[in-house]
Design an enzyme around this catalytic site. Structure first.
Site, mmCIF file in Angstrom:
data_model
loop_
_atom_site.group_PDB
_atom_site.id
_atom_site.type_symbol
_atom_site.label_atom_id
_atom_site.label_comp_id
_atom_site.label_asym_id
_atom_site.label_seq_id
_atom_site.Cartn_x
_atom_site.Cartn_y
_atom_site.Cartn_z
ATOM 1 N N ASP A 25 -28.494 -38.991 -54.485
ATOM 2 C CA ASP A 25 -29.086 -38.791 -55.808
ATOM 3 C C ASP A 25 -28.080 -37.961 -56.600
ATOM 4 O O ASP A 25 -27.951 -36.760 -56.380
ATOM 5 C CB ASP A 25 -30.430 -38.061 -55.654
ATOM 6 N N LYS A 85 -23.262 -35.758 -66.104
ATOM 7 C CA LYS A 85 -23.838 -37.099 -66.063
ATOM 8 C C LYS A 85 -24.128 -37.634 -67.474
ATOM 9 O O LYS A 85 -24.111 -38.833 -67.714
ATOM 10 C CB LYS A 85 -25.122 -37.056 -65.239
ATOM 11 N N GLU A 181 -33.286 -44.945 -59.967
ATOM 12 C CA GLU A 181 -33.951 -43.746 -59.451
ATOM 13 C C GLU A 181 -35.458 -43.948 -59.249
ATOM 14 O O GLU A 181 -35.992 -43.609 -58.191
ATOM 15 C CB GLU A 181 -33.674 -42.552 -60.378
ATOM 16 N N ASP A 203 -40.444 -38.591 -64.099
ATOM 17 C CA ASP A 203 -39.297 -37.824 -63.601
ATOM 18 C C ASP A 203 -38.866 -36.778 -64.629
ATOM 19 O O ASP A 203 -38.227 -37.086 -65.627
ATOM 20 C CB ASP A 203 -38.139 -38.794 -63.294
HETATM 21 P P1 ADP Z 1 -31.939 -33.519 -62.276
HETATM 22 O O1 ADP Z 1 -32.663 -34.744 -61.874
HETATM 23 O O2 ADP Z 1 -31.788 -33.368 -63.756
HETATM 24 O O3 ADP Z 1 -30.680 -33.304 -61.552
HETATM 25 P P2 ADP Z 1 -33.805 -31.856 -60.739
HETATM 26 O O4 ADP Z 1 -34.785 -32.878 -60.423
HETATM 27 O O5 ADP Z 1 -33.032 -31.285 -59.606
HETATM 28 O O6 ADP Z 1 -32.865 -32.255 -61.924
HETATM 29 O O7 ADP Z 1 -34.587 -30.680 -61.472
HETATM 30 C C1 ADP Z 1 -33.981 -29.475 -61.830
HETATM 31 C C2 ADP Z 1 -34.972 -28.670 -62.613
HETATM 32 O O8 ADP Z 1 -36.103 -28.373 -61.780
HETATM 33 C C3 ADP Z 1 -34.423 -27.338 -63.087
HETATM 34 O O9 ADP Z 1 -34.762 -27.144 -64.447
HETATM 35 C C4 ADP Z 1 -35.166 -26.341 -62.221
HETATM 36 O O10 ADP Z 1 -35.376 -25.094 -62.888
HETATM 37 C C5 ADP Z 1 -36.481 -27.051 -62.003
HETATM 38 N N1 ADP Z 1 -37.199 -26.516 -60.846
HETATM 39 C C6 ADP Z 1 -36.797 -26.478 -59.559
HETATM 40 N N2 ADP Z 1 -37.713 -25.865 -58.792
HETATM 41 C C7 ADP Z 1 -38.727 -25.484 -59.620
HETATM 42 C C8 ADP Z 1 -39.958 -24.793 -59.445
HETATM 43 N N3 ADP Z 1 -40.347 -24.341 -58.246
HETATM 44 N N4 ADP Z 1 -40.733 -24.586 -60.534
HETATM 45 C C9 ADP Z 1 -40.352 -25.035 -61.746
HETATM 46 N N5 ADP Z 1 -39.206 -25.678 -61.980
HETATM 47 C C10 ADP Z 1 -38.383 -25.917 -60.929
HETATM 48 MG MG MG Z 2 -33.125 -36.456 -60.929
#
Ligand code: ADP
Ligand code: MG
Length: 620
Positions: A25, A85, A181, A203
């Protein structure tokens, strides 16, 4: 199924050997790698035991990736590349210049970001992230990888997908397939084992929000619609808390804060947000560079602040469902994806909106990588044939004949079906009222070297000048591998279509032979294609000259001028009968030279005609 098999020809594996394949991912904010081990799909940790890597690369004395790179974001923001990205497959013009990086103004099409290690493209930066994940996987699995499934957003266009593939190639990864995704998330939940159903994938990541509506039909996923907001994600929730913290400490604007203080404060707001997912109240004790903030923030306060962002997200959900042409009641499952769906308020609001519980059993930040790993395991040949029918692909490209006996590919080989793709074509001659649609299958550039599947004619095109009519040709392959081709003239709406069965009579061996031939003949094809293109161009120039001379050759040209043009045209006609590309090119250039003045005069005249009766001021 002879033609629509999932494995690449000649790539099926012996049953006893297990091939190491991973799912990746490659996220905007975070990236993960996962693999199926002993029948269980799980994400793989790095040496420090962490499964989630920030998608961050720091270009300093050395190049650092992931958490180590992220730590340097505050002190060295310009060399710490994040959210890369967003730039994948985009030109410098499309790139968001508001980001804090320095772009190389000389970059031609692909944006280049200036770093301490020289200028780098988004593809190279992504390759660094992929390379780190590859190493992480090989270390844990103890051997080299045979391949990877890399996920991309469902809305990624060809350029963005190609950029992702290129990044994987640079990282030394063999891409078994790019996977959407949302489809990966649905696979992780095993929804592919069901027969039918509509699935919404919600998502909410770090900086982006994507919602996709998928339809599962006979074990094949189809993306019915996608919607989203490329500027809505966890970061916006961080900003809400950042503002709250500033407000509580009596600071009215961020203008007075240094870039570093602002980054530090953003990091504080982000961890505050994440803590509020677990606790009803959190104590803040922040101090950085002379700024100190001490306060309490409650979940209740945060939920109220979030309301606007959530309303926005739900409005987008509504749009996706409308675009998919289904009702709320037709939805069977809602899959939650992305770290931001850990926020309880997000889960509640989404569940309220759909009037049913949402799927949250699998870690929302791991679910995409896990689904990709399951798919990689299948594609690497670790599953029995019976289980391989999930995502069928086209083994050979489908194309249409264009002028000069050339094939224009409409759907490339290895595209997952069902699929529909459309391309616009136009007429070649003035007043042309019919067009032949010749459907071909194969990888080669010339019609003669591909397999003819069907031919039909679109008649009744309104007479227009060459190039003015817009004819949309749509290729649609359904889950059973049936191809339906339709052609429509967009202005009049006239339409013609035909159904073809591409699998008819073509064995796996034939597919392999055709693929081998296409690889062996790449060089020849390139040459043959450019010769044919030159011939088509010659024909176009001749037709244009003839129709111009007939229209106003006598009024706009002296006899001598006309004679020169006619001679150049004759010369072009003669050379275009032979097979020397360079000579044809020269003859075209000669025609263009001798008629340059004539073209300019015609243009003047057209403008005069168009402006007759108008005041010049109207055009200013
Ligand atoms: P992407 O798909 O954009 O790479 P992710 O799915 O990894 O991103 O999500 C990252 C986001 O999730 C960040 O903004 C992070 O702060 C948030 N995040 C991660 N854990 C938590 C949590 N426990 N509570 C709220 N937000 C969270
Ligand atoms: Mg993602």
């Amino acid at each position: 199924m002879a033609v629509l098999q999932s494995a690449e020809p000649g790539e099926s594996t012996a049953p006893h050997e297990h091939r190491l394949a991973v799912g990746i991912d490659l996220g905007t904010t975070n990236s993960l790698v996962a693999s199926v081990r002993s029948g269980v799909a799980e994400t793989l940790p790095d040496e420090a035991g962490e499964h989630i890597q920030p998608s961050v690369v720091h270009y300093g004395e050395t190049i650092l990736v992931g958490r180590e790179a992220e730590k340097l974001a505050i002190q060295d923001p310009k060399n710490t590349l994040q959210s890369i990205k967003r730039f994948m497959g985009r030109s410098l013009q499309d790139a968001d210049k508001s980001s804090l990086y320095d772009f190389d103004a000389n970059s031609e099409s692909v944006p280049r970001i200036i770093t301490r290690q020289g200028s780098v493209t988004p593809i190279e930066v992504s390759a660094k992230i992929l390379e780190a994940l590859k190493l992480q996987a090989e270390r844990t699995l103890g051997d080299e990888l045979t391949g990877a499934v890399v996920t991309v957003p469902a809305y990624f266009d060809d350029a963005q997908r190609q950029a992702t593939k290129d990044a994987a190639k640079i990282a030394g990864l063999h891409v078994l397939r790019l996977l959407n995704e949302p489809t990966a998330a649905a696979i992780a939940y095993g929804l592919d084992s069901k027969e039918e159903g509509n699935i919404v994938v919600f998502d909410l990541g770090g900086g982006t929000f994507d919602v996709s509506v998928l339809r599962l039909h006979k074990g094949v996923f189809e993306v019915l619609s996608t919607a989203g907001d490329t500027a809505l994600g966890g970061d916006d929730f961080d900003d809400l808390l950042l503002e709250l913290l500033l407000e509580k400490s009596g600071i009215s604007t961020t203008a007075s804060l240094s870039a570093n203080t602002l980054r530090a404060l953003k990091t504080e707001a982000k961890s505050l947000k994440e803590l509020l997912s677990e606790h009803d109240q959190v104590k803040v004790d922040f101090s950085y560079d002379g700024l100190s903030i001490k306060t309490d923030v409650t979940k209740q306060q945060f939920n109220e602040l979030s309301d606007g962002l959530l309303k926005k997200a739900l409005l987008i959900c509504r749009k996706a469902i409308r675009d998919a042409g289904i009702d709320l009641a037709d939805i069977n499952n809602i899959v939650m994806v992305g770290g931001s769906t850990r926020m309880p308020v997000v889960r509640e609001k989404v569940s309220d909106f759909f009037k049913r519980p949402v799927l949250i059993n699998i870690d929302p930040d791991k679910v995409v990588a896990i689904g990709a790993a399951i798919q990689a395991d299948v594609l690497a040949g670790n599953k029995s044939q019976g289980e391989m029918l999930l995502l069928d692909v086209l083994p050979l490209s489908l194309g249409v004949e264009t002028m000069g006996g050339l094939v224009e590919k409409i759907i490339p080989r290895n595209t997952t079906i069902p699929v529909a793709k459309a391309q616009e074509f136009t007429t070649f001659k003035d007043g042309q009222t019919a067009m032949m649609v010749h459907v071909l299958q194969g990888e080669r550039d010339l019609v003669d070297d591909c397999r003819s599947l069907a031919k039909f004619e679109l008649r009744g095109i309104p007479a227009m000048v060459a190039g003015a009519a817009k004819i949309r040709i749509t290729y649609q392959v359904d889950a059973d591998g049936l191809l339906n081709v339709s052609a429509q003239e967009l202005q009049s709406g006239i339409q013609a279509e035909i159904q073809v069965k591409p699998s008819f009579g073509l064995s796996e061996d034939e597919v392999t032979t055709m693929l081998k031939a296409s690889q062996a003949n790449v060089q020849d094809d390139v040459r043959a294609r450019s010769l044919r293109e030159q011939k088509v161009e010659a024909q176009r120039v001749i037709i244009a000259i003839d129709s111009a001379l007939a229209a106003d050759g006598d009024t706009l040209l002296s006899d001598e001028e006309k004679q020169k043009i006619v001679e150049a045209r004759e010369n072009l006609y003669k050379t275009s009968q032979a097979d020397n590309e360079d000579v044809i090119k020269e003859a075209i250039e000669l025609c263009e030279q001798v008629s340059a003045d004539y073209v300019a005069r015609r243009m003047d005249q057209n403008i005069k005609t168009a402006m007759a009766g108008h005041n010049i001021e109207e055009y200013k």
